[in-house]
Design an enzyme around this catalytic site. Structure first.
Site, PDB file in Angstrom:
ATOM      1  N   ASN A   1       2.142   4.553 -22.084  1.00 41.49           N
ATOM      2  CA  ASN A   1       3.212   4.031 -21.231  1.00 41.49           C
ATOM      3  C   ASN A   1       2.807   2.804 -20.408  1.00 41.49           C
ATOM      4  O   ASN A   1       3.564   2.338 -19.582  1.00 41.49           O
ATOM      5  CB  ASN A   1       3.772   5.138 -20.332  1.00 41.49           C
ATOM      6  CG  ASN A   1       2.748   5.678 -19.360  1.00 41.49           C
ATOM      7  OD1 ASN A   1       1.554   5.439 -19.508  1.00 41.49           O
ATOM      8  ND2 ASN A   1       3.197   6.421 -18.377  1.00 41.49           N
ATOM      9  N   CYS A   2       1.631   2.241 -20.662  1.00 42.74           N
ATOM     10  CA  CYS A   2       1.172   1.026 -19.973  1.00 42.74           C
ATOM     11  C   CYS A   2       1.833  -0.186 -20.632  1.00 42.74           C
ATOM     12  O   CYS A   2       1.829  -0.326 -21.852  1.00 42.74           O
ATOM     13  CB  CYS A   2      -0.352   0.933 -20.084  1.00 42.74           C
ATOM     14  SG  CYS A   2      -1.028  -0.642 -19.550  1.00 42.74           S
ATOM     15  N   ASP A   3       2.412  -1.069 -19.832  1.00 41.29           N
ATOM     16  CA  ASP A   3       3.108  -2.239 -20.369  1.00 41.29           C
ATOM     17  C   ASP A   3       2.208  -3.122 -21.231  1.00 41.29           C
ATOM     18  O   ASP A   3       2.630  -3.605 -22.279  1.00 41.29           O
ATOM     19  CB  ASP A   3       3.705  -3.080 -19.233  1.00 41.29           C
ATOM     20  CG  ASP A   3       4.927  -2.420 -18.609  1.00 41.29           C
ATOM     21  OD1 ASP A   3       5.522  -1.531 -19.264  1.00 41.29           O
ATOM     22  OD2 ASP A   3       5.281  -2.789 -17.481  1.00 41.29           O
TER      23      ASP A   3
ATOM     24  N   LYS B   1       1.655  -1.438 -24.503  1.00 44.88           N
ATOM     25  CA  LYS B   1       2.881  -1.543 -25.308  1.00 44.88           C
ATOM     26  C   LYS B   1       2.988  -2.922 -25.962  1.00 44.88           C
ATOM     27  O   LYS B   1       3.351  -3.041 -27.128  1.00 44.88           O
ATOM     28  CB  LYS B   1       4.121  -1.300 -24.436  1.00 44.88           C
ATOM     29  CG  LYS B   1       4.342   0.136 -24.049  1.00 44.88           C
ATOM     30  CD  LYS B   1       5.580   0.231 -23.169  1.00 44.88           C
ATOM     31  CE  LYS B   1       5.788   1.625 -22.636  1.00 44.88           C
ATOM     32  NZ  LYS B   1       6.917   1.681 -21.697  1.00 44.88           N
TER      33      LYS B   1
END
Length: 113
Positions: free
Chosen positions: A9-11, A14
């Protein structure tokens, strides 16, 4: 094979995964939330990148643990990276013996395309 270390879920992670998918590059994700990273791996990375690149002093984890107050030297930072993998700047990408920390599309284009 490209190996990506981080959390789903880390930008930045991603963005990296999206880059690999878009360019049809096979990768494997090693998720810090579900798999504990051995300290030996951190030692390997630190032979190729600096502590400043690897240690995320801007993370929520860093602030929550109040690590700024401890004024850690590199040995202290390494100790914390081993205890708390979420202090590692993400993603860390291993490819052909290289280690790339963080996501930068231009760097990725030079390295992977």
């Amino acid at each position: 094979m490209i190996r990506v270390y981080g959390i789903k879920n880390c930008d930045s992670v991603k963005k990296a995964l999206s880059f690999f998918k878009k360019n049809d590059l096979a990768y494997e994700l090693y998720d810090f939330k579900t798999q504990e990273l051995p300290c030996q791996k951190i030692d390997e990375w630190l032979q190729k990148v600096s502590m400043k690149e690897l240690f995320n002093s801007r993370s929520t984890t860093y602030r929550n643990l109040k690590l700024k107050e401890l004024n850690l030297d590199e040995a202290g930072q390494k100790e914390w990276l081993c205890k708390e993998n979420l202090l590692i700047k993400r993603p860390v990408v291993e490819f052909n013996g290289e280690v790339i920390v963080g996501f930068n599309e231009e760097n990725y284009k030079r390295s992977f395309l």
